[in-house]
Every structure is written in structure tokens, then in C-alpha cells.
Design a protein around this motif. Structure first.
Motif, PDB file in Angstrom:
ATOM      1  N   ASP A  16     -32.757  80.888 -32.473  1.00 23.12           N
ATOM      2  CA  ASP A  16     -31.617  80.381 -33.240  1.00 23.12           C
ATOM      3  C   ASP A  16     -31.386  81.241 -34.475  1.00 23.12           C
ATOM      4  N   THR A 198     -34.025  77.304 -41.084  1.00 24.89           N
ATOM      5  CA  THR A 198     -34.802  77.731 -39.909  1.00 24.89           C
ATOM      6  C   THR A 198     -35.961  76.784 -39.603  1.00 24.89           C
ATOM      7  N   ARG A 201     -36.843  75.222 -36.114  1.00 24.26           N
ATOM      8  CA  ARG A 201     -35.890  75.835 -35.174  1.00 24.26           C
ATOM      9  C   ARG A 201     -36.535  77.080 -34.585  1.00 24.26           C
TER      10      ARG A 201
END
Length: 268
Positions: A16, A198, A201
Motif C-alpha cells: 500500500d 502506514t 498497512r
């Protein structure tokens, strides 16, 4: 294609977010500056008089802008392609500002060690930085190109002076005795905000040519990020300091190779 490189490609595609750290193996080099007679002439004239010594970094910067290493240029080009379409952020300790002349997005880059783009008071009296006066660079280029005599030019270049305390100005680089961190703090804030997104993720962390000169900027923080994010993967590429810490070895991959060469050969 070796297994580690395949894992890295898969990790980038699946991630991601992609966090990249760039270190000394990618920095521009000044080792050949005195082999160019044009630069050697002006440098010799500058070194002969102490009052001109402040001009040396400006000459070096002009040289770096005119002599882009073909290997480093190719490495950055491939880095752009590698990150295309990804939500990335780059932290770089390189102080040559080359990264700002690439196709990488400026609002996804932070250079905490500074560079040539800004100047500051040598005493950092006001805690501020200002954009570097390009007029000085243009004057030096004029001399290098043979449009003006070095001796005539050196006597006319005005030394940048701090408007607050009248002390000399210097490039806003971590090497300065009183480094003004204000030069990068806005981008650093943006980076930390991006980093917060983040958490938990899929994050691919890539460290390219980062040594131990400034370990608190990239090397140690990146290890900590990977340690806490169980969905992360970590790739450390370095010709010498490629070793992985035991705590993150399970999700970490070491590649013993010069990072510039690694990027050049990325699509081979």
C-alpha cells in the motif's frame, strides 16, 4: 532473476505504501573536479586568497550540476520507474540535490541533511533559511564558460551576508557548525504524517546505499518501523553494510551490492 529481487518486486507491487531511504552510495562525487582545467584554474585562484575561500562550495555546486554521473542518472531513472504509480516517500541523506532534478515528485521527498538549495546564517541567529542566490552560480558559470576572466570576477562577487546579524551566510547543510534544521522541517512534518498512515498497512521499505554516517536519519528509524509494522517487508541494499538485525531478519532481505549498480540493473 534471483529470489530476493523477485521478492522485492512482488513486495513493491503488493504494498500500500513504499518507503525509500537513499544514502552515500548514490551521492554525486567531486573527485574529478580538478581534472577539468576550467575548474582547476578558478579553484587555484580562489585558494590563493583566503577572502575568496567561501566561493569554493559554489564552484563545486556548479561542477556537480554540469557533470551528472551517467550511472547515478540511470539509477534515479530506474527508481522513478520502480515507484511509478505507488504511494511512496523518499528520505535521502545525499546533499547534492540531484534528486530534485529527477522526475520524482518533490512533495514526496525529504532531505534532512540539507543541500545547496538554501543558505543560512553561519551562527543560525534567526533559525531561518533563504533560497540560494542563483546570481552567484550564474557568475561562476560565465567564468567557467570563458565569458569572463576569473580574476575580474572573483573581486566582484558579493559574499552573502545575514541581514539580521551581518555574519556570513553558508549553505544549509548538516556540515554547518550551527545547522538550521528549519530548511527541511516542513517536509519532515509531511513525511511523519505520511508515515502515520502506514501503520498496520502493507509497507515495503527499501534502503539503498545507506551507511552509518547519519544512522539516526534512516538506518535505525527504518529498522524500528519494520520491527513494529508486522505487515512490512524490508530490503537493505549496500556494498558493505548490508547486514540485517536479528529482530527483523524474518521480514528483512539483505543484498550485498552497490546500490547504484543495483538500480541500474533493476530491469535487466
Amino acid at each position: 532473476m534471483n529470489d530476493v529481487k523477485k521478492n522485492m518486486i512482488d513486495s513493491i507491487m503488493e504494498a500500500d505504501f513504499v518507503l525509500v531511504g537513499l544514502g552515500g552510495e548514490l551521492k554525486a562525487k567531486l573527485s574529478d573536479i580538478e581534472r577539468d582545467s576550467r575548474y582547476l584554474d578558478i579553484l587555484n585562484r580562489i585558494k590563493a586568497k583566503e577572502e575568496y575561500h567561501w566561493i569554493i562550495p559554489y564552484v563545486e555546486c556548479v561542477y556537480l550540476s554540469e557533470h551528472r554521473d551517467a550511472g547515478v542518472k540511470a539509477a534515479y531513472t530506474n527508481l522513478e520507474k520502480m515507484l511509478e504509480g505507488k504511494n511512496y516517500y523518499i528520505v535521502s541523506t545525499c546533499m547534492d540535490d540531484y534528486i530534485y532534478d529527477t522526475g520524482l515528485e518533490r512533495d514526496r521527498i525529504v532531505t534532512p541533511c540539507g543541500g545547496y538549495r538554501f543558505v543560512q546564517c553561519t551562527d543560525n541567529c534567526s533559525g531561518t533559511v533563504t533560497k540560494t542566490d542563483m546570481h552567484i552560480f550564474n557568475q561562476i558559470k560565465s567564468c567557467i564558460e570563458g565569458k569572463e576572466e576569473a580574476e575580474d570576477l572573483l573581486g566582484r562577487i558579493e559574499k552573502p551576508i545575514c541581514e539580521s546579524c551581518n555574519k556570513d551566510m553558508t549553505f544549509n547543510k548538516i556540515e554547518a557548525e550551527h545547522y538550521a534544521e528549519e530548511g527541511y522541517m516542513e517536509r519532515w512534518k509531511h513525511y511523519t504524517e505520511w508515515l502515520q498512515g502506514t501503520v498496520n498497512r502493507k509497507l515495503c521499505v527499501i534502503e539503498l546505499g545507506v551507511g552509518m554516517q547519519y544512522p539516526t536519519v534512516i538506518r535505525w528509524p527504518f529498522e524500528k518501523i519494520v520491527f513494529f509494522n508486522q505487515k512490512s517487508s524490508f530490503f537493505r541494499i549496500n556494498s558493505k553494510l548490508y547486514q540485517m538485525t536479528e529482530e527483523i531478519k524474518e521480514r528483512g532481505h539483505s543484498i550485498k551490492e552497490n546500490s547504484t549498480d543495483f538500480l541500474i540493473n533493476w530491469f535487466v
